[in-house]
Design an enzyme around this catalytic site. Structure first.
Site, mmCIF file in Angstrom:
data_model
loop_
_atom_site.group_PDB
_atom_site.id
_atom_site.type_symbol
_atom_site.label_atom_id
_atom_site.label_comp_id
_atom_site.label_asym_id
_atom_site.label_seq_id
_atom_site.Cartn_x
_atom_site.Cartn_y
_atom_site.Cartn_z
ATOM 1 N N ASP A 210 0.814 -1.210 0.000
ATOM 2 C CA ASP A 210 0.000 0.000 0.000
ATOM 3 C C ASP A 210 0.857 1.272 0.000
ATOM 4 O O ASP A 210 1.816 1.394 0.779
ATOM 5 C CB ASP A 210 -0.885 -0.017 1.254
ATOM 6 C CG ASP A 210 -1.836 1.165 1.308
ATOM 7 O OD1 ASP A 210 -2.737 1.226 0.451
ATOM 8 O OD2 ASP A 210 -1.666 2.025 2.192
ATOM 9 N N GLU B 156 1.597 -0.073 -4.722
ATOM 10 C CA GLU B 156 0.746 1.065 -5.043
ATOM 11 C C GLU B 156 1.638 2.284 -4.908
ATOM 12 O O GLU B 156 2.214 2.520 -3.839
ATOM 13 C CB GLU B 156 -0.440 1.182 -4.091
ATOM 14 C CG GLU B 156 -1.342 2.358 -4.472
ATOM 15 C CD GLU B 156 -2.218 2.868 -3.333
ATOM 16 O OE1 GLU B 156 -3.174 3.596 -3.619
ATOM 17 O OE2 GLU B 156 -1.934 2.564 -2.155
#
Lengths: 535, 535
Positions: A248, A285
Site C-alpha cells: 500500500d 501502489e
C-alpha cells in the site's frame, strides 16, 4: 515449550504476563528480551508488561503477535504455523505476467464476510477466468469491520474474517482451484487505535503522512523496524503460502538510506521465492510515476514486479464518464488515452494541474513490459473514495461499461477487476469503520464529512462510516447480477487468453489512433474499436 | 485445407511435391512462396522442388517441417498442433529459481529409448525430488540415434523418440507429476547430413565454428533466419508446452547487430510467457563468462534467466579428482573453489592458461542471484567428451562422490544432475552417432580418434561412435543402482528444499574457508563441512 521474544530497547524491565501472573524476561542482545516457558505453546495467551517508570504496568499485546483472539487490545496467543496441514503440495505458483487480478474485501464479498464463505465463491472466480485473487488487508484492525488499511497487528490475521487458520484455508482452497492469492499489506502507518508497537521501541519517525506517523525506516534503531516489516511480508508469502503482496502507498515509505526498504524487500523475496520454488510477486501502489520501482536491480531499480498505474485508471474513467473534477482534470481526452496506452504514464515529467507541479518520469517502453503495470476501471479506492461510494454502473450506460471492459481486457497491462464489476454490481462500496471508542468514532465521522464538504457535498449525503448500515450497504449483492455483463467479462477474459496478441506486454508495439470519438487500438493482428459517441 | 509456405528468396520457381505430382507455388512477398490445397491437411506428405537451374529437380523436405516420418532426408508431413488433446490445463508452470534440474537423453535413459518409456520413470524422478527435466535435443537428426546436437530439423521431433505426439505425451505426463520440461535447442550450426535448409536461402554465414558453418544472424537477409530460429524456440514453449529452453553454445551465435538474437528471443519469450501465463526459462550454455547474458535488459543485459557455469564444474571436478589436464589446468585448489562459490566465475578477467588469454568479467554478486547459474558435477558434455565417456564413479570413491553431491546440493546455484548420477551409475556415456552414409560415418570415426590421439589416447581405446555397441553401452543400467547413493541424493534434495538457507541465491552471503583439505561453507545458520583428505 515456547520462547517468548520481544524487542524493547528502551525498557528497564519487561515482564511476560501469562496464566494470571507476570514473569520477568531476560535481556538479550540488541534490545531484545526473552523468556522460555516449558509449559507454553500453541494456544497460550500472553502479553508484555513494560516498566518504563511512567506509570502502572499495563499488559500490552505482542507487536509481532500472530494471533489476537480477543481483538487488537487483548492478549496475544501463541500460534504455531506447522499446526496447519496444507493440501497444496502440487502448487507451483501463479506468476503475475499474463494474470488477471480480482480484488476483493473479505468482509463484504459475501454475506458471511469470512474466509470460509469466500471459499464458496472460488469456483465462480475460476469460471470467470481470473488468475489471482487480491485480498484487501487481512491484518488485525480495531473493531469488527474496516477496509483494513488501519491495521495494527501486522503479523496477525483479523479474527472476524476467520483468523490465521481461516486465511490458510482460503489460500489452500484458492490453490486447489488454480488461483493464486495476493495480500494487501500496509507498511506506511499504524491504525489510530490498537497500535501498541510504538510503546515498545522507535517504530515511528518524526514525520507523518495522510494517515498517521511514518515508520522509522532510516533513523536510529531503524534496523529492527525494517526487519519487523520484512518479516511480516515474508510471513504472508512463506507461512500463509500467498503468491504475492500488494504494498500500500509506497510513496509514504520515507527511506533516504542507500538501499531503500523496497529494494531490500525485493532481494529477500527473491531468496524466498527460490526457497519455496514459486513465483512471488511484489506489487506497489505508488503515486510516484517512477518506473524505477519496477526496474530490475541491475538497471538501478528496486526490482519490484509491478505497480498500480493510476494514470491508466484516470484516463479510462475520465474518457468514459466525462468527469473532470479533482485529479481527473488533466485526463479524459482520446490523446490522453493514446498516451497512457503506449507510454504507461500520462504524467511522465509533464505538468500535473492537480499537484501544481511537474510529475513523473518517462517509462523506457522498449525495456519495461506492460505487465508491470496493474490497471483497472474500478478498485476499492476509486469507488470507495467517492463521497457515496458509487460504482461506474451508476454513471455509465451498459454500452459504455462494456467499452471500458473491452479496453481493459485487451490492454498491454495487467488488468484488475473489483469484486462485482464483472456482473455490473450496483451495490455501493462505501468507507466504513467500527471503532468501539466513541471519541475516535466521532472523529472519523466528522473527518469524512469535512473532507467531502470541501468538495461541496452536504454533510447529510456522506454516509457515516461508523453506521453499521454503511457496512451492510457495501456488501456485494449476489442476487442482482447482470448476466449479459457477466457473459461479456467471461468472454473478454477468455478472448485475452486465447489470443496471445491481446495480452502482449510490449508497449512499443501498441498503436492507438482516434477520430471523432472512435478509438482504434492495434493489438498484433487484431484491431480493438471503441465507439465513445453513444451511437 | 492447408496453406503450404516456404521461404526461398533466390529461387526462380518452387514446386510443391505431394501425392505423386509437383504443383507450382506462387511467389509471395519477402521471398516466400505459397500454395493452398483444399484436400491437404494433417498427415499429408509433401516436399519442395527448387528450380535454381543447377540441375534436375530434387524433392527436398520443408525447412520448417513439423514432422519427418521417414527421416531427415524424406518427405515432410503436415502436422496440426491442435490435434493433440492436452491434459495439463491446471499446470501453472515451474520456475527456474529453486529448481533442481535432471538432464537426460531420451535415447539412452531407458532401454526403450522413447518418450513413452521415459514417461514410466516420471514417478521415480518425482520421488527423487527434482523439479525440471532437461531433455538433450529432440529435434530431428540423421540416423536412428545421436546425442542430438547434430540436429537438422529444428521445427520437428525425432521420430525414433516418438515424434511430435510422443514429445507432447511426455511433457503432458511430466506436468501431471509436477515436473517441468526444458528442451535443449541447438541454433549454432546444422548437422552434417540432412540439412537442406541452406538450399532454400542464405541461412548460413561465411564464418564457421567447431561444429559447422555459423548461422547468418547479421548479414543480408538474416531477418528470416532469425525468425526461423525464434519460431522454433517459441514452438517448443507454446505448442509443446515446454517450460524452458537450454540454448546450446551461444558463444557460437555470431551476431554483431545492435540487438543480439538472444536479447530479441528473451523479449519474445517474455511476451509468450505473458500469453500463456507460465514462467518460461531461457538457459544459455555459454563459454563467455559474461554475466551480461543473465543480466536484465534494463541493466544492459540480454535478459536470459540463467547460464551454465562451467567454472563451477571445473572447480568441483578438479578439486575432487585431482585431474589437471586440459581446461582443468587453472582449477582444483580450495581457493579456486572458494572463489567460484562466492563469485560464480573463476575466470572473471583473470588469466586462462587453457585459452592463453585473459578470460571473463566479474559478476556483480550483490545484484545477480546465484540461481542464474546452472551448475553440476557431471553433464552429458563433461562425461561424454572424455575419451571413453567414463563417469565420476570410475574415478572417485563413494565418499568423495557424496562430498561432491553435498557441495552441489547446498550451493547457491541451480543444481543439475545427469541421469543416473543419483544412483552412482557406472554405465559410460559415450559419443555415438548413426549416420547411414559410409563416408560420413568414417569421417566421424576418424575425427574422434584423431581428436583424442592428440591427447595421447591410442586409437583402439576410443570407442567407435558409429558402432551400435557404443550406443548400447551408453544406455543407463537401471539394475545396477547403488541404493545408498540414491538415498544420499534424495536426502540432500529434500534437505535443500526444507532449509531455505541451503538454496539461498545471494552470493554475497556465502562464506567459504578452507584449511588442510577441509572446506567450511557457511549457508545461513548451517555450516557445510567437506573433508577432502580421504580420512
Amino acid at each position: 515449550m515456547h520462547e517468548f521474544r520481544v524487542w524493547a530497547p528502551a525498557a528497564d524491565t519487561v515482564g511476560l504476563a501469562t496464566g494470571g501472573s507476570t514473569l520477568p524476561m531476560s535481556p538479550d542482545t540488541g534490545g531484545w528480551w526473552t523468556l522460555t516457558l516449558p509449559d507454553a505453546g500453541h494456544g497460550t495467551e500472553y502479553g508484555f508488561v513494560l516498566d518504563d517508570g511512567s506509570g502502572g504496568p499495563q499488559v500490552l499485546p505482542d507487536p509481532r503477535s500472530r494471533r489476537q483472539p480477543h481483538g487488537v487490545h487483548g492478549l496475544s496467543q501463541v500460534y504455531e504455523h506447522d499446526r496447519y496441514t496444507w493440501n497444496d503440495g502440487g502448487w507451483t505458483g501463479r506468476q503475475l505476467p499474463g494474470s488477471v487480478i480480482y480484488e476483493l474485501h473479505v468482509g463484504t464479498f459475501t454475506p458471511g464476510g469470512t474466509f470460509d464463505s469466500a471459499i464458496e465463491k472460488l469456483p465462480y472466480l475460476r469460471d470467470l477466468g481470473v488468475d489471482l485473487v487480491e485480498l484487501l488487508p487481512v491484518n488485525t484492525f480495531n473493531g469488527e469491520w474496516n477496509w483494513g488499511y488501519d491495521g495494527v497487528g501486522w503479523h496477525a490475521v483479523q479474527e472476524s474474517y476467520g483468523g490465521p487458520d481461516g486465511l490458510k484455508r482460503f489460500v489452500d482452497a484458492a490453490h486447489a482451484h488454480g488461483l493464486g492469492v495476493i495480500i494487501d499489506a500496509v507498511y506506511n502507518h499504524f491504525g489510530p487505535s490498537g497500535a501498541y508497537t510504538p510503546a515498545f521501541g522507535p517504530y515511528l519517525s518524526a514525520g507523518a503522512n495522510t494517515w498517521g506517523r511514518s515508520l522509522n525506516l532510516d533513523e536510529a534503531d531503524s534496523g529492527e523496524v525494517r526487519a519487523f516489516i520484512i518479516d511480516s511480508a515474508l510471513q504472508w508469502l512463506r507461512d500463509y503460502h500467498a503468491d504475492g503482496l500488494r504494498l500500500d502507498a509506497v510513496h509514504a515509505l520515507v527511506d533516504r538510506g542507500a538501499t531503500h526498504l523496497l529494494e531490500e524487500l525485493a532481494v529477500e523475496v527473491d531468496a524466498l521465492s527460490t526457497a519455496v520454488g514459486r513465483p512471488l510477486s511484489l506489487i506497489a501502489e505508488s503515486d510516484l510515476n517512477d518506473a524505477r520501482l519496477v526496474t530490475a536491480q541491475e538497471g538501478g531499480g528496486y526490482g519490484l514486479h509491478a505497480q498500480w498505474d493510476d494514470d491508466v485508471h484516470h484516463a479510462l474513467h475520465a474518457l468514459l464518464t466525462g468527469e473532470r473534477q479533482g485529479y481527473y482534470g488533466d485526463f479524459g481526452s482520446p490523446a490522453c488515452f493514446a498516451k497512457v496506452w503506449t507510454s504507461a504514464f500520462f504524467h511522465d515529467g509533464t505538468w500535473s494541474s492537480f499537484r501544481r507541479r511537474r510529475h513523473g518520469r518517462p517509462v523506457d517502453t522498449r525495456r519495461i513490459p506492460g505487465h508491470r503495470f496493474v490497471v483497472c476501471l474500478q478498485n476499492h479506492d476509486q469507488i470507495g473514495n467517492r463521497a457515496v461510494g458509487d460504482r461506474l454502473t451508476e454513471v455509465l450506460s451498459p454500452g459504455l461499461l462494456k467499452v471500458g471492459a473491452t479496453l481493459l481486457l485487451t490492454s498491454p497491462f495487467t488488468p484488475m477487476l473489483f469484486m462485482g464489476e464483472e456482473f455490473a454490481a450496483r451495490t455501493p462500496w462505501q468507507f466504513f469503520t467500527s471503532h468501539p471508542e466513541p471519541e475516535l468514532a466521532g472523529a472519523v465521522r466528522e473527518g469524512r464529512r469535512a473532507e467531502f464538504a470541501e468538495h461541496g457535498w452536504p454533510p447529510g449525503d456522506v454516509p457515516d462510516p461508523q453506521d453499521p448500515a454503511t457496512f451492510e450497504r457495501s456488501h456485494l449483492d449476489w442476487s442482482a447480477q447482470d448476466p449479459a455483463m457477466l457473459s461479456v467479462y467471461r468472454s473478454l477474459i477468455a478472448l485475452r487468453k486465447r489470443h496471445p496478441a491481446l495480452a502482449d506486454p510490449r508497449l512499443d508495439l501498441v498503436e492507438v489512433t482516434h477520430d471523432d470519438g472512435v478509438l482504434l487500438i492495434r493489438r498484433g493482428p487484431h484491431v480493438v474499436v471503441a465507439n465513445l459517441t453513444g451511437d
